[in-house]
Design an enzyme around this catalytic site. Structure first.
Site, short mmCIF file in Angstrom:
data_model
loop_
_atom_site.label_atom_id
_atom_site.label_comp_id
_atom_site.label_asym_id
_atom_site.label_seq_id
_atom_site.Cartn_x
_atom_site.Cartn_y
_atom_site.Cartn_z
N CYS A 1 67.74 -13.40 85.61
CA CYS A 1 67.38 -14.20 86.44
C CYS A 1 68.51 -13.75 88.00
O CYS A 1 68.02 -14.34 89.15
CB CYS A 1 68.02 -15.69 86.71
SG CYS A 1 67.79 -16.05 84.48
N HIS B 1 68.57 -15.17 92.17
CA HIS B 1 69.74 -16.00 92.03
C HIS B 1 70.63 -15.54 92.33
O HIS B 1 71.83 -16.35 92.23
CB HIS B 1 69.22 -17.17 91.41
CG HIS B 1 67.67 -17.26 91.01
ND1 HIS B 1 67.50 -18.22 93.12
CD2 HIS B 1 66.71 -16.99 90.71
CE1 HIS B 1 66.23 -18.85 92.21
NE2 HIS B 1 65.88 -18.35 91.04
N ARG C 1 60.89 -25.22 84.83
CA ARG C 1 61.45 -24.69 85.34
C ARG C 1 61.89 -22.97 84.57
O ARG C 1 61.79 -21.83 85.80
CB ARG C 1 62.57 -25.32 86.11
CG ARG C 1 62.50 -24.13 87.61
CD ARG C 1 61.77 -24.43 88.90
NE ARG C 1 61.11 -23.54 90.11
CZ ARG C 1 60.67 -22.43 89.56
NH1 ARG C 1 60.72 -21.86 87.67
NH2 ARG C 1 61.01 -21.21 90.44
N CYS D 1 60.01 -19.80 85.47
CA CYS D 1 61.28 -18.70 85.75
C CYS D 1 60.45 -17.37 84.90
O CYS D 1 60.53 -15.66 85.55
CB CYS D 1 62.35 -18.58 86.16
SG CYS D 1 62.92 -19.47 87.65
#
Lengths: 274, 207
Positions: free
Chosen positions: A183, A187, A231, A235
């Site tokens: 992730c 991010h 969501r 990802c």
């Protein structure tokens, strides 16, 4: 009709910005922001609100093998208490002996109260492009909307809650798969983009606060409401990982970590996303 | 060495959030692995390796991509060892094919199966600016506009860029960039095409 006109106008803005993009990134950003503002300008043009209504009807209707509604489902504030419940999730539930986010809790209630088969519910829980959000997702949209305007206030101070947040942080940084992605690849920094899409810096509370409360959100590009569980699956899809199971400890831990980072952030679900 | 690295990694994770560190429970690695395995129950047998970071990824994850020098050196040495080169020693392919694969994000996602008659993309534009013409580019990686021209189209630079695409960690430990060759995302021929996109004087990258 009016809705369609708004979306169409927004689409033209998007197309219209292409020739001027040559200029600088900041120009691009400005145009994208204008597009977002147009979508926000008329809140009643938000198609996600249709799923809020649909979710409410589903929540209150007797369903499943036991033919009962979910009005006795305890979302953490007591059976039947929906107002403000989302703002305090995820949390530890003694009856299930685990930490749950909103969707995982609804899944649990559908199984335990209504008698649905869990395996059936998690088999294919998210809509394809152009399809409406599924029943569980519509109910999650309804419940989240019942915390609209409130601020994230999950305590996350119980031992199992702390453990979920800590696991979420480890998972957020865990790189694997053929693309070596975590992730954090996208991010963990401010102001970056994938193509033209801005990426929120989700390990930074200041940025997490601004965006986490948008979900579940209506996605213009796929024309349906996308929930937070969906969501995350999306990802992982992009990360070249397999399908993330709805209600898995990994999904709950990541949502706990994101929500912890977003503490104090305003809930604006369902928001509108590109 | 490995144990020291893992212990250091755990220490970094524990310390990284300052005030929270004291109350943050330590997460056992076996627990993480088990949670991951349970969260992806539909993963077929030949996808199981995707669930488990290799030693390099484990170290990069533990240090949040900022490894101390000893670990960084170990990663560089390990990743250099698995480098594979074109058999004929020629690093330059076809920049036009390179442009196509730079645009494509196809491949290896669970919706890309069963495999179609379509090559995997490198998806370079997702993170990099490459040409003036393509305005839809990402900024996770640095701009590569004028890459070859800025390096005088040098032969040594051409080899370096091949190595960077094949396995970025061989020169930049814990780079965010996928190991496109080492992980078999792209073939050696495709990497040569991507090299040509960056290094050919005819390529729009250098116009």
């Amino acid at each position: 009709m009016k809705l369609r006109a708004t979306l169409l106008a927004a689409a033209f803005v998007t197309i219209g910005l292409v020739p001027m993009v040559h200029a600088q990134d900041s120009e691009t950003e400005k145009a994208l922001e204008k597009y977002r503002q147009m979508l926000k300008a008329d809140p009643w043009s938000n198609p996600g609100l249709l799923d809020v209504d649909r979710g409410e009807a589903l929540w209150k209707s007797p369903r499943g093998p036991k033919n009962v509604s979910l009005e006795q489902c305890d979302l953490g504030k007591g059976p039947g208490k929906v107002d403000g419940a989302f703002a305090e999730l995820p949390r530890y539930f003694a009856d299930a002996d685990r930490v749950m986010d909103l969707e995982t809790r609804i899944l649990w209630c559908m199984e335990k109260l209504q008698g649905f088969n869990r395996a059936d519910l998690v088999k294919n829980p998210h809509p394809g492009g152009g399809r409406p959000v599924k029943e569980l997702g519509a109910m999650a949209t309804y419940v989240a909307n019942k915390s609209q305007g409130m601020h994230y206030a999950a305590k996350l101070d119980q031992p199992k809650e702390k453990e979920a947040v800590a696991l979420g942080e480890v998972l957020f940084n865990r790189r694997s798969g053929p693309f070596d992605f975590a992730c954090a690849t996208c991010h963990a920094e401010s102001g970056r983009r994938i193509r033209l899409q801005s990426l929120p810096f989700l390990s930074d509370p200041a940025e997490a606060k601004k965006v986490v409360g948008d979900w579940p959100a209506y996605r213009v590009s796929s024309t349906h409401v996308m929930t937070m569980q969906h969501r995350l699956l999306d990802c992982y899809w992009q990360m070249r990982m397999p399908r993330l199971e709805l209600g898995s400890d990994v999904s709950v831990a990541l949502i706990a970590y994101l929500t912890k980072n977003a503490t104090g952030g305003e809930i604006n679900a369902p928001a509108i996303k590109r | 060495m490995r144990n020291i690295a893992i212990a250091l990694g755990a220490a970094v994770i524990l310390m990284s959030s300052g005030a929270y560190a004291q109350e943050k429970p330590a997460i056992d690695q076996a627990k993480v692995d088990a949670a991951i395995k349970a969260a992806f129950p539909t993963a077929p047998a030949d996808w199981q390796s995707r669930l488990v970071p290799d030693e390099t990824m484990r170290q990069c994850s533990a240090y949040k991509n900022l490894p101390p020098k000893a670990v960084a050196d170990a990663i560089t040495a390990r990743e250099k060892a698995n480098m594979q080169y074109p058999a004929d020693g020629n690093f330059m392919g076809d920049w036009q094919k390179g442009e196509k694969l730079a645009q494509s994000g196809f491949g290896l996602r669970f919706t890309d199966y069963p495999p179609r008659d379509r090559p995997n993309g490198g998806n370079c534009y997702a993170c990099h600016q490459l040409t003036k013409k393509e305005v839809s580019y990402g900024t996770v990686g640095p701009s590569l506009l004028g890459y070859g021209k800025n390096r005088n189209f040098g032969a040594a630079e051409t080899k370096l860029v091949y190595e960077k695409i094949y396995n970025s960690h061989a020169s930049f430990p814990c780079s965010l960039m996928p190991r496109l060759g080492a992980n078999k995302v792209l073939t050696i021929e495709q990497i040569k095409d991507a090299v040509a996109l960056l290094m050919s004087p005819d390529s729009p990258v250098n116009k």
